[in-house]
Enzyme design. Sequence first.
Site, PDB file in Angstrom:
ATOM      1  N   ARG A 225      12.467 -10.555   1.313  1.00  0.00           N
ATOM      2  CA  ARG A 225      13.312  -9.335   1.523  1.00  0.00           C
ATOM      3  C   ARG A 225      14.838  -9.518   1.729  1.00  0.00           C
ATOM      4  O   ARG A 225      14.901 -10.347   2.860  1.00  0.00           O
ATOM      5  CB  ARG A 225      12.524  -8.347   2.211  1.00  0.00           C
ATOM      6  CG  ARG A 225      11.347  -7.815   1.624  1.00  0.00           C
ATOM      7  CD  ARG A 225      10.559  -6.840   2.675  1.00  0.00           C
ATOM      8  NE  ARG A 225       9.312  -6.556   2.103  1.00  0.00           N
ATOM      9  CZ  ARG A 225       8.361  -5.676   2.756  1.00  0.00           C
ATOM     10  NH1 ARG A 225       8.957  -5.290   4.238  1.00  0.00           N
ATOM     11  NH2 ARG A 225       7.319  -5.058   2.401  1.00  0.00           N
TER      12      ARG A 225
ATOM     13  N   ARG B 106      -5.471   2.812  12.058  1.00  0.00           N
ATOM     14  CA  ARG B 106      -5.243   1.387  12.378  1.00  0.00           C
ATOM     15  C   ARG B 106      -6.464   0.754  13.123  1.00  0.00           C
ATOM     16  O   ARG B 106      -6.546  -0.520  12.929  1.00  0.00           O
ATOM     17  CB  ARG B 106      -3.953   1.272  12.859  1.00  0.00           C
ATOM     18  CG  ARG B 106      -2.701   1.609  12.164  1.00  0.00           C
ATOM     19  CD  ARG B 106      -1.430   1.361  12.976  1.00  0.00           C
ATOM     20  NE  ARG B 106      -0.172   1.769  12.011  1.00  0.00           N
ATOM     21  CZ  ARG B 106       0.542   1.230  11.221  1.00  0.00           C
ATOM     22  NH1 ARG B 106       0.133  -0.103  10.958  1.00  0.00           N
ATOM     23  NH2 ARG B 106       1.430   1.637  10.705  1.00  0.00           N
TER      24      ARG B 106
ATOM     25  N   ARG C 298      15.804  -9.052   7.688  1.00  0.00           N
ATOM     26  CA  ARG C 298      15.652  -8.422   9.009  1.00  0.00           C
ATOM     27  C   ARG C 298      14.523  -9.127   9.898  1.00  0.00           C
ATOM     28  O   ARG C 298      13.694  -9.843   9.408  1.00  0.00           O
ATOM     29  CB  ARG C 298      14.946  -6.953   8.528  1.00  0.00           C
ATOM     30  CG  ARG C 298      16.028  -6.078   7.817  1.00  0.00           C
ATOM     31  CD  ARG C 298      15.289  -4.503   7.562  1.00  0.00           C
ATOM     32  NE  ARG C 298      14.029  -4.598   6.801  1.00  0.00           N
ATOM     33  CZ  ARG C 298      13.360  -3.778   6.075  1.00  0.00           C
ATOM     34  NH1 ARG C 298      14.158  -2.380   6.222  1.00  0.00           N
ATOM     35  NH2 ARG C 298      12.481  -3.937   5.408  1.00  0.00           N
TER      36      ARG C 298
ATOM     37  N   ARG D 211       2.431 -10.243  13.180  1.00  0.00           N
ATOM     38  CA  ARG D 211       2.039  -8.658  12.469  1.00  0.00           C
ATOM     39  C   ARG D 211       0.745  -8.777  11.821  1.00  0.00           C
ATOM     40  O   ARG D 211      -0.061  -8.101  11.950  1.00  0.00           O
ATOM     41  CB  ARG D 211       3.112  -8.177  11.606  1.00  0.00           C
ATOM     42  CG  ARG D 211       4.350  -7.488  12.122  1.00  0.00           C
ATOM     43  CD  ARG D 211       5.334  -7.284  11.370  1.00  0.00           C
ATOM     44  NE  ARG D 211       5.104  -5.899  10.536  1.00  0.00           N
ATOM     45  CZ  ARG D 211       5.573  -5.624   9.780  1.00  0.00           C
ATOM     46  NH1 ARG D 211       6.570  -5.995   9.044  1.00  0.00           N
ATOM     47  NH2 ARG D 211       5.200  -4.204   9.300  1.00  0.00           N
TER      48      ARG D 211
ATOM     49  N   LYS E 192       0.902  -1.030   0.260  1.00  0.00           N
ATOM     50  CA  LYS E 192       0.139  -0.045  -0.015  1.00  0.00           C
ATOM     51  C   LYS E 192       0.882   1.135   0.038  1.00  0.00           C
ATOM     52  O   LYS E 192       0.508   2.314  -0.584  1.00  0.00           O
ATOM     53  CB  LYS E 192      -0.874   0.143   1.009  1.00  0.00           C
ATOM     54  CG  LYS E 192      -0.487   0.035   2.376  1.00  0.00           C
ATOM     55  CD  LYS E 192      -1.384  -0.037   3.728  1.00  0.00           C
ATOM     56  CE  LYS E 192      -0.989   0.038   4.942  1.00  0.00           C
ATOM     57  NZ  LYS E 192      -0.124  -1.272   5.422  1.00  0.00           N
TER      58      LYS E 192
END
Length: 214
Positions: free
Chosen positions: A127, A88, A160, A171, A13
């Site tokens: 990633r 949120r 990470r 998450r 997003k």
Amino acid sequence: MKIIMLGAPGAGKGTQAKMIAAKYDIPHISTGDIFRANIKNGTELGAKAKEYMDKGLLVPDELVVDLVIDRFKEPDCEKGYVLDGFPRTIPQAEALDKALTAIGESVDYAINVEVPDDNIINRMGGRRACVGCGATYHIVYSPTKVEGKCDTCGGDLIIRDDDKPETVKNRLSVYHEQTQPLIDYYTNKGIIAEVDGTVDMKDVFNAIVGILGE
């Protein structure tokens, strides 16, 4: 054109928000940027936010909304904005709506970039970040020329903690619990627009432009 971006972490997003901002010549606003700007400029609201942040506490919703509304009053928001990463939760959305109503404004679109959890876990798990300069890559979508080495500085690449599968799952769990209800909230207000975030990012953007108009 006042737009809120919704979507799970890793849905893309933020990338879409930047592309929307560039096309429609409106600012891409994130709460993190607002906090940093106010703290840097030594504003009263920034000082209040810094007190909480220095203690490792979340900035209260009311203060965040005050900071966001203050940002909306700047000249570059005259034609609208893309708000990314806020609200949120339902209480945050309600507080934002109340504050916008008080200044005679409202959100035009809430765009939800829809991506299944499995896709996000795979996407974020690919990633890689450079330990030296912080450059980011993806083993599938933007690989380095030499595996495990940064193209920019030659530093080693790492996964990470934020991108490790267990962290991503946690998450996503928080997202589904707290943020997913926002989709119902904005659906009930008649301003939700959903796009398929699993396709190429240019196709996602074209779908968004189809909703917003040229």
